[in-house]
Design a protein around this motif. Structure first.
Motif, mmCIF file in Angstrom:
data_model
loop_
_atom_site.group_PDB
_atom_site.id
_atom_site.type_symbol
_atom_site.label_atom_id
_atom_site.label_comp_id
_atom_site.label_asym_id
_atom_site.label_seq_id
_atom_site.Cartn_x
_atom_site.Cartn_y
_atom_site.Cartn_z
ATOM 1 N N ALA A 405 38.021 -11.195 44.204
ATOM 2 C CA ALA A 405 37.562 -12.584 44.749
ATOM 3 C C ALA A 405 35.979 -12.410 44.807
ATOM 4 C CB ALA A 405 38.012 -12.883 46.018
ATOM 5 N N SER A 406 35.534 -11.784 43.608
ATOM 6 C CA SER A 406 33.800 -11.814 43.533
ATOM 7 C C SER A 406 33.156 -11.060 44.383
ATOM 8 C CB SER A 406 33.203 -13.289 43.458
ATOM 9 O OG SER A 406 33.642 -13.942 42.271
ATOM 10 N N GLY A 407 33.860 -10.043 44.776
ATOM 11 C CA GLY A 407 33.106 -9.190 45.889
ATOM 12 C C GLY A 407 33.531 -7.679 45.828
ATOM 13 N N PHE A 408 33.422 -6.954 46.881
ATOM 14 C CA PHE A 408 33.650 -5.559 46.583
ATOM 15 C C PHE A 408 34.715 -4.968 47.643
ATOM 16 C CE2 PHE A 408 28.962 -4.258 45.500
ATOM 17 C CZ PHE A 408 29.019 -4.882 44.034
ATOM 18 N N ALA A 409 35.583 -4.125 47.110
ATOM 19 C CA ALA A 409 36.461 -3.436 47.910
ATOM 20 C C ALA A 409 36.046 -1.833 47.711
ATOM 21 C CB ALA A 409 37.752 -3.517 47.484
ATOM 22 N N GLN A 410 36.361 -1.021 49.008
ATOM 23 C CA GLN A 410 36.035 0.311 48.880
ATOM 24 C C GLN A 410 37.071 1.032 47.798
ATOM 25 O OE1 GLN A 410 34.316 1.346 52.004
ATOM 26 N NE2 GLN A 410 33.460 2.329 50.068
ATOM 27 N N LYS A 411 36.512 1.770 46.814
ATOM 28 C CA LYS A 411 37.198 2.503 45.858
ATOM 29 C C LYS A 411 37.835 3.870 46.633
ATOM 30 C CE LYS A 411 36.638 4.448 41.166
ATOM 31 N NZ LYS A 411 35.603 4.968 40.002
ATOM 32 N N LEU A 412 39.096 3.817 46.592
ATOM 33 C CA LEU A 412 39.841 4.877 47.191
ATOM 34 C C LEU A 412 40.733 5.638 46.074
ATOM 35 C CD1 LEU A 412 41.233 3.132 50.095
ATOM 36 C CD2 LEU A 412 39.297 4.687 49.941
ATOM 37 N N LEU A 413 40.670 6.958 46.374
ATOM 38 C CA LEU A 413 41.497 7.642 44.805
ATOM 39 C C LEU A 413 43.161 7.441 45.446
ATOM 40 C CD1 LEU A 413 39.122 10.567 44.546
ATOM 41 C CD2 LEU A 413 39.262 8.675 43.307
ATOM 42 N N PRO A 414 43.816 6.855 44.547
ATOM 43 C CA PRO A 414 45.400 6.709 44.985
ATOM 44 C C PRO A 414 45.854 8.185 45.461
ATOM 45 C CG PRO A 414 44.812 5.376 43.170
ATOM 46 C CD PRO A 414 43.591 6.267 43.432
ATOM 47 N N ALA A 415 45.467 9.423 44.678
ATOM 48 C CA ALA A 415 46.140 10.672 45.094
ATOM 49 C C ALA A 415 45.648 11.071 46.400
ATOM 50 C CB ALA A 415 45.428 11.669 43.873
ATOM 51 N N THR A 416 44.587 10.710 47.013
ATOM 52 C CA THR A 416 44.106 11.457 48.249
ATOM 53 C C THR A 416 43.927 10.368 49.374
ATOM 54 O OG1 THR A 416 42.032 11.297 47.442
ATOM 55 C CG2 THR A 416 42.830 13.265 47.066
ATOM 56 N N ASN A 417 43.702 9.162 48.951
ATOM 57 C CA ASN A 417 43.297 8.042 49.722
ATOM 58 C C ASN A 417 41.976 8.168 50.394
ATOM 59 O OD1 ASN A 417 44.206 5.165 50.678
ATOM 60 N ND2 ASN A 417 44.686 6.075 52.806
ATOM 61 N N SER A 418 41.004 8.769 49.582
ATOM 62 C CA SER A 418 39.727 8.998 50.217
ATOM 63 C C SER A 418 38.910 8.213 49.246
ATOM 64 C CB SER A 418 39.478 10.580 50.262
ATOM 65 O OG SER A 418 39.565 11.051 49.067
ATOM 66 N N VAL A 419 37.677 7.912 49.738
ATOM 67 C CA VAL A 419 36.641 7.306 48.968
ATOM 68 C C VAL A 419 36.391 8.250 47.617
ATOM 69 C CG1 VAL A 419 34.316 6.107 48.733
ATOM 70 C CG2 VAL A 419 35.926 5.865 50.978
ATOM 71 N N ASP A 420 36.192 7.608 46.445
ATOM 72 C CA ASP A 420 35.691 8.232 45.347
ATOM 73 C C ASP A 420 34.257 8.651 45.588
ATOM 74 O OD1 ASP A 420 35.795 9.368 42.821
ATOM 75 O OD2 ASP A 420 35.714 7.525 41.727
ATOM 76 N N HIS A 421 33.830 9.770 45.463
ATOM 77 C CA HIS A 421 32.414 10.364 45.333
ATOM 78 C C HIS A 421 32.272 11.150 44.167
ATOM 79 C CE1 HIS A 421 31.514 8.687 49.412
ATOM 80 N NE2 HIS A 421 32.459 9.621 49.952
ATOM 81 N N ASN A 422 30.973 11.323 43.704
ATOM 82 C CA ASN A 422 30.596 12.152 42.793
ATOM 83 C C ASN A 422 30.831 13.685 42.731
ATOM 84 O OD1 ASN A 422 27.550 10.398 42.243
ATOM 85 N ND2 ASN A 422 29.315 10.192 40.698
ATOM 86 N N ARG A 423 31.563 14.221 41.816
ATOM 87 C CA ARG A 423 32.006 15.479 41.615
ATOM 88 C C ARG A 423 31.587 16.087 40.407
ATOM 89 N NH1 ARG A 423 38.135 15.440 44.084
ATOM 90 N NH2 ARG A 423 37.676 15.013 46.249
ATOM 91 N N LEU A 424 31.378 17.336 40.441
ATOM 92 C CA LEU A 424 31.292 18.204 38.943
ATOM 93 C C LEU A 424 32.639 19.168 38.959
ATOM 94 C CD1 LEU A 424 27.572 19.341 38.840
ATOM 95 C CD2 LEU A 424 28.859 17.539 37.643
#
Length: 431
Positions: A405-424
């Protein structure tokens, strides 16, 4: 997480006397974990519906520091954004966002942001993530802010995606707008900007056919040959050449080589595995003619429903591939029996036109060959470390996704239900 470690040896030179011949090299072991996550990313802002937009987004590309095996430079794209509900619209969460390079240090299994290098134009003014004007790399997108206000276009807009750290400490970056290839000094100031239109700095151009790139699927990957002489760029998806309808179902991407000294270019055809894929996200050099690429879908690994099925690293070789460059530099590139390369659709079409594509061999399946589940949707950066250890970065989208709806939702990883953050992620390859 499984606690396996990868180990390589880095060398530090210690001078024991004034004379160089007395210098002694002492080896220091450096260990890489299976995975390292960015530590405590700051919050850029919080939306009115309490969604946190993080100062992440640094996974579009990764470049190791050749002088310090614990330092990695990582790249943002144009900033937190989602597609709008109006055709060809885009919602930019922070219209004054400056695309940047983050200098991260790996310590105790985590990534710590030590420095942020803002990208700037030739006058030292910060670049932004706004779409380019018509004739200067426009994608046709209309940008809006979160309040529904139309934003302007900008000649200083860049959607940075691929990055190379050169031996002299400067950076080369490719983007999805123009496409542009831009050269920045160590402070992030533009030295040169090259595109098909000649609207950059320095006067050099890319072949005109690259203006046919598909919006948001431009030059996603960039690398440099080990001798430092040639840039190699990879388009994410088949270009709309001559149109979207004409190339429907095509799996033919273009690779561009750019001689840094002369500006001379060559082009090669790359055959993607399936037209259903999001495309290729990155390219990194193994040697002068051999490279690694990421080819992927847009789904999440390990999701309980509709999980990702294709996130693979391929080794490609351009040494025997046909140069498909157009000597006349026409708008559609070189034609074969009246068709563009993209219209040839697949390997069979290329063969019928006498074109040999780059060879391609699978070397790593991210969904099967890592010691833990790969939970992300966007594997976007790769670089090869000493000892054939591959480092892989993910684009976390600043921790947000489209809410419909022209806005943002939190990006959650379905496998862990945690917010996606940068990883290497680190994985030793057999090359």
């Amino acid at each position: 997480m499984k606690k396996s470690l990868l180990s390589i040896v880095a060398f530090a030179a210690i001078s024991l006397a004034a004379c160089k011949k007395d210098r002694v090299v002492v080896s220091t072991p450096v260990t890489y974990p299976d995975m390292a996550e960015a530590a405590d990313p700051a919050v850029l802002f919080t939306t009115t519906n309490n969604v946190k937009v993080y100062n992440g987004g640094f996974g579009s590309s990764v470049a190791p520091d050749p002088n310090d095996p614990t330092v990695f430079y990582m790249l943002t794209d144009r900033g937190p954004n989602v597609a709008g509900t109006i055709a060809n619209s885009i919602i930019l969460g922070k219209s004054d966002f400056t695309p940047a390079i983050g200098k991260f240090r790996l310590k105790d299994g985590k990534l710590y942001l030590e420095q942020t290098i803002n990208l700037k134009n030739a006058s030292g003014v910060n670049l932004n993530g706004l779409p380019n004007p018509v004739g200067q790399g426009s994608t046709g997108e209309v940008p809006y802010d979160l309040n529904g206000n139309v934003l302007p276009t900008s000649a200083d807009g860049i959607d940075s995606e691929g990055m190379v750290l050169a031996a002299d400490g400067t950076f080369w970056i490719s983007d999805e707008y123009g496409p542009h290839i831009a050269h920045f000094d160590a402070t992030g100031k533009t030295i040169e900007r090259i595109n098909p239109f000649g609207s950059g700095t320095g006067g050099r151009k890319l072949p005109l056919v690259f203006a046919k790139r598909r919006a948001n699927r431009g030059m996603e990957g960039l690398t440099m040959t080990p001798d430092g002489k040639t840039l190699v760029g990879l388009m994410q998806s088949p270009m709309y050449n001559p149109s979207s309808a004409a190339i429907s179902g095509s799996v033919i991407l273009r690779i561009l080589t750019f001689d840094i000294a002369s500006g001379a270019t060559k082009q090669y055809a790359y055959v993607m595995d399936s037209a259903s894929l999001t495309g290729c996200s990155e390219i990194t050099a193994v040697n002068a003619t051999t490279f690694l690429t990421i080819e992927r879908d847009g789904l999440y690994g390990g999701a309980p429903t509709n999980p990702a099925a294709f996130k693979k690293i391929f080794k490609i070789d351009i040494s025997n591939a046909t140069d498909i460059s157009d000597a006349a530099n026409g708008a559609n590139g070189k034609l074969y029996n009246g068709k563009t390369v993209e219209e040839l659709k697949d390997a069979t079409g290329l063969s019928g036109a006498g074109i040999t594509p780059v060879t391609k061999t699978l070397v790593l399946d991210l969904l099967k060959d890592l010691p833990t589940v790969y939970p992300h949707d966007k594997a976007e950066g790769i670089a090869l470390l000493k000892g054939n250890i591959l480092v892989i970065s993910n684009d976390d989208d600043f921790g947000v996704v489209d809410n419909g709806a022209s806005g943002f939702a939190q990006k959650l990883l379905p496998a862990t239900n945690s917010v996606d953050h940068n990883r290497l992620y680190f994985k030793k390859l057999s090359l």
